[in-house]
Every structure is written in structure tokens, then in C-alpha cells.
Design an enzyme around this catalytic site. Structure first.
Site, PDB file in Angstrom:
ATOM      1  N   ASP B  92     -26.433 -77.754 -27.896  1.00  0.00           N
ATOM      2  CA  ASP B  92     -27.538 -77.829 -28.847  1.00  0.00           C
ATOM      3  C   ASP B  92     -27.147 -77.307 -30.228  1.00  0.00           C
ATOM      4  O   ASP B  92     -27.665 -77.765 -31.240  1.00  0.00           O
ATOM      5  CB  ASP B  92     -28.758 -77.059 -28.319  1.00  0.00           C
ATOM      6  CG  ASP B  92     -29.666 -77.969 -27.487  1.00  0.00           C
ATOM      7  OD1 ASP B  92     -29.658 -79.183 -27.744  1.00  0.00           O
ATOM      8  OD2 ASP B  92     -30.357 -77.458 -26.601  1.00  0.00           O
ATOM      9  N   HIS B 125     -34.540 -75.287 -29.166  1.00  0.00           N
ATOM     10  CA  HIS B 125     -33.830 -75.251 -27.881  1.00  0.00           C
ATOM     11  C   HIS B 125     -32.769 -74.154 -27.914  1.00  0.00           C
ATOM     12  O   HIS B 125     -32.635 -73.368 -26.982  1.00  0.00           O
ATOM     13  CB  HIS B 125     -33.135 -76.584 -27.587  1.00  0.00           C
ATOM     14  CG  HIS B 125     -34.079 -77.739 -27.525  1.00  0.00           C
ATOM     15  ND1 HIS B 125     -33.669 -79.028 -27.395  1.00  0.00           N
ATOM     16  CD2 HIS B 125     -35.437 -77.793 -27.582  1.00  0.00           C
ATOM     17  CE1 HIS B 125     -34.718 -79.838 -27.361  1.00  0.00           C
ATOM     18  NE2 HIS B 125     -35.806 -79.107 -27.493  1.00  0.00           N
ATOM     19  N   TYR B 129     -32.468 -70.663 -25.332  1.00  0.00           N
ATOM     20  CA  TYR B 129     -31.381 -70.160 -24.479  1.00  0.00           C
ATOM     21  C   TYR B 129     -31.105 -68.689 -24.788  1.00  0.00           C
ATOM     22  O   TYR B 129     -30.864 -67.879 -23.883  1.00  0.00           O
ATOM     23  CB  TYR B 129     -30.101 -70.976 -24.662  1.00  0.00           C
ATOM     24  CG  TYR B 129     -30.259 -72.435 -24.304  1.00  0.00           C
ATOM     25  CD1 TYR B 129     -30.601 -72.817 -23.005  1.00  0.00           C
ATOM     26  CD2 TYR B 129     -30.090 -73.442 -25.260  1.00  0.00           C
ATOM     27  CE1 TYR B 129     -30.758 -74.152 -22.674  1.00  0.00           C
ATOM     28  CE2 TYR B 129     -30.244 -74.773 -24.938  1.00  0.00           C
ATOM     29  CZ  TYR B 129     -30.579 -75.127 -23.645  1.00  0.00           C
ATOM     30  OH  TYR B 129     -30.742 -76.446 -23.327  1.00  0.00           O
ATOM     31  N   GLU B 189     -27.015 -85.742 -25.431  1.00  0.00           N
ATOM     32  CA  GLU B 189     -28.408 -85.469 -25.048  1.00  0.00           C
ATOM     33  C   GLU B 189     -28.802 -86.147 -23.747  1.00  0.00           C
ATOM     34  O   GLU B 189     -29.678 -85.667 -23.041  1.00  0.00           O
ATOM     35  CB  GLU B 189     -29.360 -85.951 -26.152  1.00  0.00           C
ATOM     36  CG  GLU B 189     -29.141 -85.263 -27.471  1.00  0.00           C
ATOM     37  CD  GLU B 189     -30.225 -85.614 -28.482  1.00  0.00           C
ATOM     38  OE1 GLU B 189     -30.553 -86.809 -28.615  1.00  0.00           O
ATOM     39  OE2 GLU B 189     -30.729 -84.700 -29.151  1.00  0.00           O
ATOM     40  N   HIS B 226     -35.557 -87.839 -27.886  1.00  0.00           N
ATOM     41  CA  HIS B 226     -34.483 -87.974 -28.874  1.00  0.00           C
ATOM     42  C   HIS B 226     -33.552 -89.126 -28.480  1.00  0.00           C
ATOM     43  O   HIS B 226     -33.167 -89.933 -29.321  1.00  0.00           O
ATOM     44  CB  HIS B 226     -33.640 -86.698 -28.974  1.00  0.00           C
ATOM     45  CG  HIS B 226     -34.421 -85.500 -29.414  1.00  0.00           C
ATOM     46  ND1 HIS B 226     -33.851 -84.250 -29.531  1.00  0.00           N
ATOM     47  CD2 HIS B 226     -35.720 -85.351 -29.761  1.00  0.00           C
ATOM     48  CE1 HIS B 226     -34.778 -83.387 -29.928  1.00  0.00           C
ATOM     49  NE2 HIS B 226     -35.920 -84.034 -30.071  1.00  0.00           N
TER      50      HIS B 226
END
Ligand SMILES: Cc1cc2nc3c(=O)[nH]c(=O)nc-3n(C[C@H](O)[C@H](O)[C@H](O)COP(=O)(O)O)c2cc1C
EC number: 1.17.4.1
Lengths: 147, 350
Positions: B92, B125, B129, B189, B226
């Protein structure tokens, strides 16, 4: 006997299914109008014995906004004896797989003679084409029952 | 030099003499002003709204349950949990700057706006994490884990291909490289996340670490949308620029996605081998099924035969009830009053 397919599609998958269903209906000798939702007229619904409605699903499994008028028409016009089917394309990774088909199904069940529903993941694959045939058989079978 | 290898120029912010509705997604004439009511691809407005309706942030999710459960995980589960977390975070981290970089070369303002939203979501995102890590382990260990992810040879090999393509576009931003960047972005992705997703959803199936998997579920929903957008972007790019729409480039897509599939299988062999509840053979089939979906999204044929069925249907976004979602509906739908019906009510469900 006359049939109509009313549909909406963004990326073309539902269009492909709609066209496949039209071909299958014509093969079964049923004259079938293919109607993109922007050419839809509520008052013409009464001309048909069979109506199939098709749509994609976006946005949390809701009915696409452009289908609202079709949805309303089924609620308000008297179509109790019209045989209907609803189909759609979606993606099973989402929480509501073809959620729009489910919502339309529940309404059609109350206001029409709902015969069949069909969900397809994205662009149809081999096994889905068989389902498209079955979809048409099921619609026709229901009209014969009525007659 | 063919036009597809001619560098795209970084566009000016405003070009007042050009129309607001762009004449192309790249190399188009566009004023730079965005009026959503006058755009070349009106469905992009719906997509934009759908993306915005996803809005969420990590802090909305209370990690207390997972914190309590953490110590009851086995050592293997803990180790893989942390490896997967940092590996996903590093993927990401690439997406946020790349999506905003692409904006500079896309001439259609509506597409630019969507790239901006995607970039923002990738930033969330990334943060999530970190948020999970900060709830579970001290900073020193977090840093060790990030270093581990940086040095892991399998992770490195996977990321290098993506990086190479992103970097190539950075150095020499041509239409050809933008196309390749799009495909690599779909791999990132749409393929590379899934061994990680499988791990978290598998824990969730055992009622373990449900807060983390709720977050993963939000991430998956965003990522799926996405991937749809990028697939549409690539299709429009190829349609508007027929010189890109070559047999060679179609082969590029098949090759690049197939390569990502092989790398995802390799990663899964390493990361999922000791995880109870996941059969590796089955997961390999799952990755091929997944890739077939990506091909179809791009308007191509399935590549892997006999992979029409999803062998692991439990890898999917949680329902709203499960995510306890309270957000209002963006599309102002009227309330629906019909009872849910099924085939037991006398119709067929195909
Ligand atoms: C933003 C977005 C949201 C989506 N949400 C859902 C969903 O909630 N449920 C579902 O089954 N499919 C969902 N999909 C997948 C589409 O329904 C699927 O791509 C379908 O094949 C599109 O049909 P069309 O090509 O006729 O437009 C979503 C796709 C996009 C782009």
C-alpha cells in the site's frame, strides 16, 4: 407471444447477458424487444407477456438509480399476470452478490408472476450460457402454464 | 518514434482555452476545470460517489477484543500475522504516491479526481496496518518486522516487478508505460493481496482477531473497486489510443498477470503452509480463479481452464451487519418494504 428485456449496464456485462437472452428467446420463436433503460416507457409494459429485467450491482448491493422508474412502474401498473424474470451481473467478493437482483426479485414476486432469477459473475462464462438457456425455458414454461 | 513511446507532458493546472470536458484521458485537451455534470464518461461520477461512500478510518474500529485475543494465538499464527501485515503495508505504501503521480499525466479531470480519492484511501489502508501493529506489539518489534518485510526475498521479488514498472513510468512517462503501470497496479491490488486476505479471513472463520479482519474487509472492498476502476481506465486507454491496442500488449497482460499468479502461489506456499484450515492446492486454484476474473474485467477471455467456480467462497467482504455499519446510503434509496423471497416461493434461482 411477445417479450421484452429491460436492462442497464455500465461495463457491458449485463448488456451481453441481455443480448444472449434475446437471442435465446428469438430461437424459441418469441419476438423479443431489447430495451436499454433510457428508452423505457412505463405505459408499454402492458404490451408484453414476458418481461425480463437486468442490471449490474454497485454501491452496497443497491438497485442502480436509473432503474428506479422501472421499479416504480412494476409497483404501480397492474402486471399481476405478466411473467417476469430478473437477471444481473455482479461480483461474489462483495457482501451483497447481485444485491440489486435480490431487491428487484422481492418486489416482482409481489406484483407480477415471477418465474426465474439469474445471477452471473462478471462477463458470462461457458456454464453461464447454459443458465441463460434455462432462464428462457423457465419463462416460457410459466407462460404455457397460464395458457 | 511511435506516439506510444513519446513522453506525456506533465499538464498545466489550467488551460482556459480548452473545454472542461476533456477530449481524452491522456494527451487530451482539457481546461483543467472539473464540472462533474459535463464529463466524457458520466459513469465516472457514480464511481466517484461509490468510492466516497466507502469512507472509513482505522480509529473507528476498537481493537480491544483483538488485543485480548492476541496472546492466545499460536506462535506460528502470530509470526504470519505480523509478516502479512507488514507485507500488505509495504504494498500500500507504493500505491499512495503512484496514484497521485499518475494524476499529473491524466488529462481528464474526472479521472484525476478519482485517482486522488484512491490515493487517499491507500493512505488510510497504510495507516490501518500501523494501527493494528501499535495495538499488538512495541515499536522496536514493529521496526524489526518492517525490516524483515524489506529483506524477505519472496516479497522483494514480487515488489521488484511492480516497482520496476512504476519507476519506469516515473523516468519516462509514456502511454505505453502508463498502460503497463495499470496492469501492474491490478496485480498489486487484485492478486498480491489475496494470500494475506485468506490468512485473516481464515482466522475470522475461527472467531479470531475479528477486529483486524473487519479492517481487512474494508480494505478489500476499497481495493476491489480500485481494481475495477483501473481495469476501466486501461480499457478506455486502449480504446482511445488504438496504437496501444495491439496483440503485443494483450500478450503483455496475459504474461504479467500469469507471472503475478505464479508469485502469489509461491508466496502462499511460504506464508500459508502451516495454517490450519487452508489447503494450498485449493488456494492455488483460488488464485487462478481470481486471475480469470481480472482478465474478464479487462474484457479478455479466461486464461486458466476449469476455474469458473470459486473454491474458497469465504474469502469475501463482510456484510454490513457484520461490520456494524451505520453509514447512511449515498444514493438516497427509498426504503424497501418487501419481504425477502427465495426459490421455495415457487420460482427458480439460477
Ligand atoms: C464501484 C463498484 C461497486 C460494486 N459493488 C458490487 C456489489 O455490491 N455487489 C456485486 O455483486 N457486484 C458489485 N460490483 C461488481 C459489478 O456488479 C460487476 O462488475 C458487473 O459485472 C458490472 O456489470 P455491467 O458490466 O453490466 O455494468 C461493483 C463494481 C464496482 C465498480
Amino acid at each position: 407471444m411477445k417479450a421484452a428485456i429491460i436492462y442497464t449496464s455500465v461495463t457491458g456485462n449485463t448488456t451481453f447477458i441481455a443480448e444472449t437472452i434475446q437471442e435465446n428467446m428469438e430461437k424459441r420463436n418469441v419476438a423479443t424487444d431489447l430495451i436499454p433503460v433510457d428508452e423505457f416507457h412505463p405505459e408499454r409494459l402492458h404490451e408484453y407477456d414476458i418481461i425480463a429485467v437486468g442490471m449490474y450491482t454497485w454501491a452496497n448491493g443497491e438497485i442502480p438509480i436509473e432503474m428506479e422508474e422501472v421499479y416504480d412502474a412494476f409497483e404501480t401498473e397492474d402486471l399481476k399476470h405478466t411473467v417476469t424474470g430478473v437477471f444481473g451481473s455482479g461480483d461474489s467478493f462483495f457482501a451483497h452478490y447481485c444485491g440489486a437482483v435480490d431487491l428487484f426479485r422481492d418486489m416482482l414476486y409481489v406484483h407480477t408472476n415471477l418465474a426465474v432469477t439469474l445471477k452471473i459473475e462478471l462477463m458470462p462464462q461457458e456454464p453461464d450460457l447454459v443458465k441463460c438457456e434455462k432462464f428462457c425455458d423457465r419463462l416460457l414454461q410459466e407462460t404455457l402454464v397460464i395458457q | 518514434m511511435s506516439t506510444i513511446n513519446q513522453p506525456l507532458t506533465k499538464i498545466k493546472l489550467l488551460n482556459p482555452t480548452y473545454p472542461n470536458k476533456s477530449t481524452g484521458i491522456i494527451n487530451g485537451e482539457s481546461s483543467g476545470l472539473l464540472n462533474w455534470n459535463d464529463i466524457a464518461y458520466p459513469q465516472m461520477y457514480d464511481l466517484y460517489q461509490t468510492l466516497l461512500a466507502n469512507f472509513w478510518k482505522a480509529q473507528e474500529i476498537n481493537m480491544q477484543d483483538d488485543i485480548k485475543q492476541w496472546d492466545s494465538l499460536t506462535d506460528v499464527e502470530k509470526d504470519i500475522f505480523l509478516r502479512v501485515n507488514t507485507q500488505l503495508a509495504s504494498l500500500d505504501s507504493l500505491q499512495t504516491p503512484t496514484m497521485s503521480h499518475v494524476m499529473d499525466y491524466v488529462t481528464d479531470s474526472s479521472f484525476k479526481a478519482i485517482f486522488a480519492v484512491i490515493s487517499q484511501q491507500e493512505a488510510v489502508h497504510n495507516e490501518s496496518y500501523s494501527y493494528v501493529l501499535s495495538s499488538l506489539i512495541p515499536l522496536r518489534e514493529q521496526n524489526e518486522r518492517f525490516n524483515q518485510a524489506k529483506e524477505d526475498p519472496i516479497v522483494k521479488k514480487r515488489n521488484e516487478i511492480i516497482l520496476e514498472s512504476y519507476e519506469a513510468f516515473r523516468q519516462d512517462p509514456t502511454p505505453q508505460r502508463l498502460f503497463e503501470l495499470g496492469i501492474n497496479s491490478i496485480n498489486l491490488e487484485g492478486i498480491y493481496f489475496y494470500a494475506g486476505f485468506a490468512f485473516f479471513y481464515n482466522l475470522a472463520r475461527q472467531q479470531k482477531m475479528l477486529k483486524t479482519s473487519t479492517m481487512i474487509s474494508y480494505i478489500q472492498r476499497d481495493e476491489m473497486q480500485h481494481a475495477y476502476f483501473i481495469a476501466q481506465f486501461v480499457r478506455i486507454l486502449l480504446t482511445e489510443n488504438p496504437e496501444l491496442n495491439t496483440e503485443e500488449n494483450i500478450q503483455y497482460i496475459y504474461k504479467a498477470i500469469d507471472h503475478a499468479v505464479q508469485l502469489e502461489k509461491e508466496w502462499s506456499n511460504f506464508i500459508l503452509k502451516d495454517i490450519e484450515g487452508i489447503n494450498l492446492e485449493e488456494f492455488h486454484g483460488y488464485v487462478e480463479y481470481l486471475a480469470n476474473k481480472r482478465f474478464r474485467q479487462l474484457g479478455l477471455e479466461n486464461y486458466y481452464p476449469n476455474r469458473e467456480e470459486n473454491p474458497m467462497p469465504w474469502i469475501h467482504v463482510f456484510s454490513d451487519e457484520m461490520m456494524n455499519e451505520t453509514k447512511s446510503d449515498f444514493f438516497e434509496q427509498k426504503s424497501r418494504t418487501y419481504t425477502k423471497v427465495s426459490s421455495s416461493n415457487g420460482f427458480d434461482e439460477l
